[in-house]
Design a protein around this motif. Structure first.
Motif, PDB file in Angstrom:
ATOM      1  N   VAL A  72       0.850  -1.187   0.000  1.00  0.00           N
ATOM      2  CA  VAL A  72       0.000   0.000   0.000  1.00  0.00           C
ATOM      3  C   VAL A  72       0.891   1.245   0.000  1.00  0.00           C
ATOM      4  O   VAL A  72       1.758   1.404   0.868  1.00  0.00           O
ATOM      5  CB  VAL A  72      -0.941   0.011   1.222  1.00  0.00           C
ATOM      6  N   VAL A  73       0.680   2.126  -0.973  1.00  0.00           N
ATOM      7  CA  VAL A  73       1.529   3.309  -1.139  1.00  0.00           C
ATOM      8  C   VAL A  73       0.652   4.561  -1.200  1.00  0.00           C
ATOM      9  O   VAL A  73      -0.234   4.649  -2.054  1.00  0.00           O
ATOM     10  CB  VAL A  73       2.369   3.210  -2.425  1.00  0.00           C
ATOM     11  N   VAL A 133      -6.695   5.072  -8.388  1.00  0.00           N
ATOM     12  CA  VAL A 133      -6.504   5.133  -6.943  1.00  0.00           C
ATOM     13  C   VAL A 133      -7.361   4.088  -6.244  1.00  0.00           C
ATOM     14  O   VAL A 133      -8.550   3.963  -6.520  1.00  0.00           O
ATOM     15  CB  VAL A 133      -6.816   6.543  -6.409  1.00  0.00           C
ATOM     16  N   GLY A 134      -6.731   3.336  -5.331  1.00  0.00           N
ATOM     17  CA  GLY A 134      -7.436   2.328  -4.558  1.00  0.00           C
ATOM     18  C   GLY A 134      -7.508   0.978  -5.240  1.00  0.00           C
ATOM     19  O   GLY A 134      -7.927   0.000  -4.623  1.00  0.00           O
ATOM     20  N   GLN A 135      -7.097   0.881  -6.504  1.00  0.00           N
ATOM     21  CA  GLN A 135      -7.109  -0.392  -7.206  1.00  0.00           C
ATOM     22  C   GLN A 135      -5.683  -0.879  -7.424  1.00  0.00           C
ATOM     23  O   GLN A 135      -4.713  -0.154  -7.214  1.00  0.00           O
ATOM     24  CB  GLN A 135      -7.853  -0.261  -8.535  1.00  0.00           C
ATOM     25  N   GLU A 136      -5.551  -2.121  -7.880  1.00  0.00           N
ATOM     26  CA  GLU A 136      -4.238  -2.713  -8.069  1.00  0.00           C
ATOM     27  C   GLU A 136      -3.500  -2.073  -9.244  1.00  0.00           C
ATOM     28  O   GLU A 136      -4.092  -1.770 -10.279  1.00  0.00           O
ATOM     29  CB  GLU A 136      -4.378  -4.221  -8.303  1.00  0.00           C
ATOM     30  N   LEU A 162       0.515  -3.361  -6.579  1.00  0.00           N
ATOM     31  CA  LEU A 162       0.675  -2.247  -5.660  1.00  0.00           C
ATOM     32  C   LEU A 162      -0.682  -1.552  -5.545  1.00  0.00           C
ATOM     33  O   LEU A 162      -1.443  -1.520  -6.509  1.00  0.00           O
ATOM     34  CB  LEU A 162       1.724  -1.262  -6.177  1.00  0.00           C
ATOM     35  N   ILE A 163      -0.963  -1.017  -4.396  1.00  0.00           N
ATOM     36  CA  ILE A 163      -2.227  -0.299  -4.202  1.00  0.00           C
ATOM     37  C   ILE A 163      -1.899   1.129  -3.794  1.00  0.00           C
ATOM     38  O   ILE A 163      -1.347   1.375  -2.722  1.00  0.00           O
ATOM     39  CB  ILE A 163      -3.105  -0.979  -3.136  1.00  0.00           C
ATOM     40  N   ILE A 164      -2.200   2.066  -4.675  1.00  0.00           N
ATOM     41  CA  ILE A 164      -1.944   3.482  -4.406  1.00  0.00           C
ATOM     42  C   ILE A 164      -3.210   4.102  -3.832  1.00  0.00           C
ATOM     43  O   ILE A 164      -4.272   4.041  -4.456  1.00  0.00           O
ATOM     44  CB  ILE A 164      -1.505   4.201  -5.689  1.00  0.00           C
ATOM     45  N   ILE A 165      -3.093   4.651  -2.639  1.00  0.00           N
ATOM     46  CA  ILE A 165      -4.272   5.188  -1.955  1.00  0.00           C
ATOM     47  C   ILE A 165      -4.187   6.704  -1.835  1.00  0.00           C
ATOM     48  O   ILE A 165      -3.103   7.290  -1.836  1.00  0.00           O
ATOM     49  CB  ILE A 165      -4.444   4.570  -0.552  1.00  0.00           C
ATOM     50  N   ASP A 166      -5.325   7.328  -1.731  1.00  0.00           N
ATOM     51  CA  ASP A 166      -5.418   8.763  -1.473  1.00  0.00           C
ATOM     52  C   ASP A 166      -5.516   8.929   0.043  1.00  0.00           C
ATOM     53  O   ASP A 166      -6.486   8.484   0.653  1.00  0.00           O
ATOM     54  CB  ASP A 166      -6.653   9.340  -2.166  1.00  0.00           C
ATOM     55  N   PRO A 167      -4.505   9.530   0.686  1.00  0.00           N
ATOM     56  CA  PRO A 167      -4.530   9.655   2.153  1.00  0.00           C
ATOM     57  C   PRO A 167      -5.767  10.357   2.692  1.00  0.00           C
ATOM     58  O   PRO A 167      -6.138  10.145   3.850  1.00  0.00           O
ATOM     59  CB  PRO A 167      -3.268  10.465   2.454  1.00  0.00           C
ATOM     60  N   SER A 199      -6.399  -1.593   3.201  1.00  0.00           N
ATOM     61  CA  SER A 199      -5.426  -2.549   3.750  1.00  0.00           C
ATOM     62  C   SER A 199      -4.888  -3.408   2.640  1.00  0.00           C
ATOM     63  O   SER A 199      -5.623  -3.845   1.764  1.00  0.00           O
ATOM     64  CB  SER A 199      -6.112  -3.438   4.811  1.00  0.00           C
ATOM     65  N   GLY A 200      -3.584  -3.663   2.687  1.00  0.00           N
ATOM     66  CA  GLY A 200      -2.947  -4.479   1.649  1.00  0.00           C
ATOM     67  C   GLY A 200      -1.994  -5.455   2.285  1.00  0.00           C
ATOM     68  O   GLY A 200      -1.658  -5.360   3.460  1.00  0.00           O
TER      69      GLY A 200
END
Length: 335
Positions: A161-162, A243-246, A320-325, A331-332
């Motif tokens: 998770v990044v 964002v939020g997907q693989e 990789l899962i890139i998330i918006d803070p 969770s990854g």
């Protein structure tokens, strides 16, 4: 400019950092392999990736309750570019432990000799007297690696998770084995939402044009200084694909023996300070990067040799899962 100044300060600080005395290095020579345990101070633990046995990075790092670290090298004597010598009735394998806070073009800050001595087998014949002996240039298959490192660049990341906008250290390497020193380059890299590339796939170009790091011009990504020619690290700023997907990183890794650069063989990133493209391995030759804003192609016959003799491998890193803070946490698991 701030980032480069910061990295420079870190390198200067590490150069002055104390390295433990010889009593903190334990060497066990086994049959065909060696196990080395090196105790390092708490100050140096975040920089364990800058300790080497020959050309090999540590097998693993253990952080002790005291804050100190135990760097372990566990390798075969055929790895890490050990030198084999014959002396009387003995076979001697020699190498060096080094601490390199700066690229390999700079002297090591600490050097410790490693030597394993074995009895020469009965009936052993020197290779040059053996009619079955032949010179191998090591043109067989190579083993390539690509991984996401943790923020300290000391080991593989424990999460995939990044956060959007943060940096992802992506490490690529080729095992040299019996080859002469190899130069690893990344010719092309794209990000997609799928582990497989399809003609209609939505892609985010990262590296293209035979080694130009595009994200260094539109963002703040860069190549980190090399600590061995057979490995390369991209300090990639997390981008918004889905964002939020693989997300999967697809790269074409290329390795070759000579360290001669031209438009078709290079690792170039854009520096905001000079507003120009810079060659990672030799900034004085940055002219080979001038094509990054147009089309890079081979200038001479050497480019044909490159295509013929290079070893290439398509590697995929992910998911990789890139998330918006600012959104809900995702969770990854491990990469």
């Amino acid at each position: 400019m701030t980032t480069h100044l910061y990295l420079g300060v870190v390198l200067l600080a590490l150069s002055a950092a104390p390295v433990e005395n010889n009593a903190d290095i334990k060497v066990v020579c086994a049959k065909g392999s060696v196990n080395i345990k090196w105790m390092i101070s708490e100050e140096l633990v975040p920089h364990a990736a800058r300790f080497f046995l020959g050309t090999c990075m540590p097998s693993h790092l253990t952080v002790l309750p005291t804050g100190e670290g135990e760097v372990v090298f566990n390798y075969k004597l055929a790895d890490c570019r050990f030198k084999r010598l014959m002396k009387g009735k003995n076979v001697i394998f020699q190498n060096e432990l080094t601490f390199r806070p700066q690229p390999r073009s700079k002297p090591a800050a600490f050097v410790y000799p490693i030597e394993c001595v074995y009895k020469r087998p009965d009936g052993w014949i020197p290779a040059f007297l053996n009619p079955g002996f032949g010179v191998s240039e090591g043109r067989g298959s190579l083993v390539f690696h690509m991984a996401l490192l943790n923020a300290e660049l000391t080991s593989i990341a424990k999460t995939n998770v990044v956060p959007l906008g943060s940096f992802m250290p992506i490490w690529a390497a080729v095992e040299q084995k019996s080859h002469q020193p190899l130069l690893l380059l990344i010719e092309e890299c794209v990000a997609t939402a799928s582990p497989e590339l399809h003609p209609g796939s939505q892609v985010h170009p990262i590296i293209s044009n035979k080694g130009c790091l595009l994200d260094s011009k539109r963002g703040n990504s860069m190549f980190l200084p090399r600590y061995q020619s057979s490995a390369l690290t991209i300090y990639l700023q997390a981008f918004q694909l889905v964002v939020g997907q693989e997300v999967y990183i697809h790269c074409k890794l290329v390795a070759w023996d000579p360290e001669k650069f031209d438009e078709s063989k290079k690792a170039c990133h854009y520096t905001k300070e000079s507003q120009s493209w810079e060659l990672l391995d030799d900034p004085s030759m940055s002219g080979v990067c001038s094509c990054c804003d147009s089309t890079c192609k081979s200038r001479n016959k050497r480019g044909v040799d490159w295509e013929t003799n290079a070893f290439s491998h398509h590697s995929v890193l992910g998911p990789l899962i890139i998330i918006d803070p600012s959104a809900n946490n995702v969770s990854g698991g491990p990469v």
